[in-house]
Design an enzyme around this catalytic site. Structure first.
Site, PDB file in Angstrom:
ATOM      1  N   ILE A 104       0.849  -1.192   0.000  1.00  0.00           N
ATOM      2  CA  ILE A 104       0.000   0.000   0.000  1.00  0.00           C
ATOM      3  C   ILE A 104       0.882   1.238   0.000  1.00  0.00           C
ATOM      4  CG2 ILE A 104      -1.682   1.319   1.343  1.00  0.00           C
ATOM      5  CD1 ILE A 104      -2.812  -1.302   2.343  1.00  0.00           C
ATOM      6  N   SER A 116      -4.070  -9.044  12.084  1.00  0.00           N
ATOM      7  CA  SER A 116      -3.607  -8.606  10.778  1.00  0.00           C
ATOM      8  C   SER A 116      -4.591  -7.608  10.206  1.00  0.00           C
ATOM      9  CB  SER A 116      -3.477  -9.800   9.815  1.00  0.00           C
ATOM     10  OG  SER A 116      -4.757 -10.326   9.523  1.00  0.00           O
ATOM     11  N   LYS A 117      -4.221  -7.033   9.086  1.00  0.00           N
ATOM     12  CA  LYS A 117      -5.141  -6.134   8.400  1.00  0.00           C
ATOM     13  C   LYS A 117      -6.402  -6.887   7.991  1.00  0.00           C
ATOM     14  CE  LYS A 117      -5.612  -3.211   4.315  1.00  0.00           C
ATOM     15  NZ  LYS A 117      -5.012  -2.816   3.029  1.00  0.00           N
ATOM     16  N   GLN A 118      -6.224  -8.150   7.559  1.00  0.00           N
ATOM     17  CA  GLN A 118      -7.364  -8.942   7.110  1.00  0.00           C
ATOM     18  C   GLN A 118      -8.352  -9.225   8.240  1.00  0.00           C
ATOM     19  OE1 GLN A 118      -4.149  -9.643   6.247  1.00  0.00           O
ATOM     20  NE2 GLN A 118      -4.405  -8.846   4.165  1.00  0.00           N
TER      21      GLN A 118
END
Length: 305
Positions: A60, A244-246
């Site tokens: 990102i 996590s981001k997920q």
């Protein structure tokens, strides 16, 4: 950028923190950064930061800068400049071409759909059956490049998890070095960069423990020095999912670094005293640097928050 510089000798301990800039750091990232940094300082070694941005589709824009600002806000200091894997693609290509020339890497035409029924490896990936090992099937075009593995035990002693053993050929099979989308695989990039940066000790989350045997296998093929490993417990949520981001883990709050740093120390079994509740960030770091002891870290691979 916070960086400190110290001379490097061939016998010096070199540790590293290597986040992927797919989003800001969260509490799980803090645990890995803190454990690796404190162990390097206890050993009077160097601690470096590397951005593992080799996976371009997942990277990102701006995330690397955010991560560095978070580290600075939490009081981390690292040695030397930050290495970005995205600047190292030519080197990865050279290493891959060397492996191809020596017969250790071969092209693969298999798709994920074709491997969907293959048995699982210990890390959750699919074991490769060797379909293209002796040449591409008629009419098929190469999609990826794989490392040719052979049966044999890979053994190492993890400083936290203890004795570990794996037969890479039996468990994982021939693993990917260059993906079908043209991205170099994590296993190749991390091995090449650890060697290039003189890393001697890897302290990281236990979610990567099952990658270690593959990395050792590749290190040996490339003639790189053996590394020492220590895999810290991973923080998981109430659903036993890794932060996590997920899984929508909250980003570290740079406005309140001290409470999170104390919590990370407790997570790692360091038992910070009650009087650190009102301590400054600098005082917490001073205490942690003086009292850090990896022997207090649990051998559990995950801890639920």
């Amino acid at each position: 950028m916070t960086a400190i510089h110290s001379p490097l000798s061939s016998s010096m301990y070199v540790g590293r923190f290597a986040p992927s800039p797919t989003g800001p750091l969260h509490f799980g990232s803090l645990i890995a950064a803190l454990g690796s940094c404190l162990e390097a300082r206890r050993q009077k070694g160097r601690w470096i930061v590397r951005m593992e941005d080799v996976d371009a589709p997942r990277t990102i824009s701006g995330a690397a800068d955010i991560i560095l600002r978070q580290l600075e806000a939490f009081g981390f200091e690292w040695d030397g400049p930050v290495l970005y894997q995205s600047t190292r693609l030519n080197r990865y290509r050279e290493v891959l071409e060397d492996l191809i020339a020596r017969g250790y890497a071969y092209p693969c035409a298999c798709t994920r759909a074709e491997m969907a029924d293959a048995p699982f490896a210990r890390d959750g990936s699919r074991r490769y059956a060797g379909t293209c090992r002796n040449g591409l099937p008629s009419g098929r075009e190469p999609r990826a490049w794989r490392l040719r593995t052979e049966p044999g035990d890979i053994s190492f002693v993890d400083a936290i998890q203890g004795a570990c053993h794996e037969d890479v050929f039996a468990d994982t099979g021939d693993f990917v070095l260059l993906r079908a989308d043209g991205q170099f695989a994590y296993q190749l990039a991390v091995v090449v960069d650890d060697a290039a940066q003189g890393v001697t000790h890897v302290v990281r989350g236990a979610d990567l423990l099952d990658s270690t045997a593959r990395q050792i296998y590749l290190q040996r093929l490339l003639g790189y020095p053996a590394l020492h490993y220590a895999h810290l417990p991973v923080a998981v949520n109430k659903q036993n999912e890794k932060l996590s981001k997920q899984t929508k883990a909250d980003a570290l709050d740079v406005r309140l670094p001290a409470p999170a740093l104390r919590a990370a120390l407790s997570f790692l079994g360091q038992r910070p005293p009650v009087d650190l509740v009102t301590a400054s960030l600098r005082e917490i770091w001073d205490w942690a640097s003086e009292h850090w002891d990896m022997a207090h870290v649990t051998r559990l691979r995950t801890i639920q928050l």
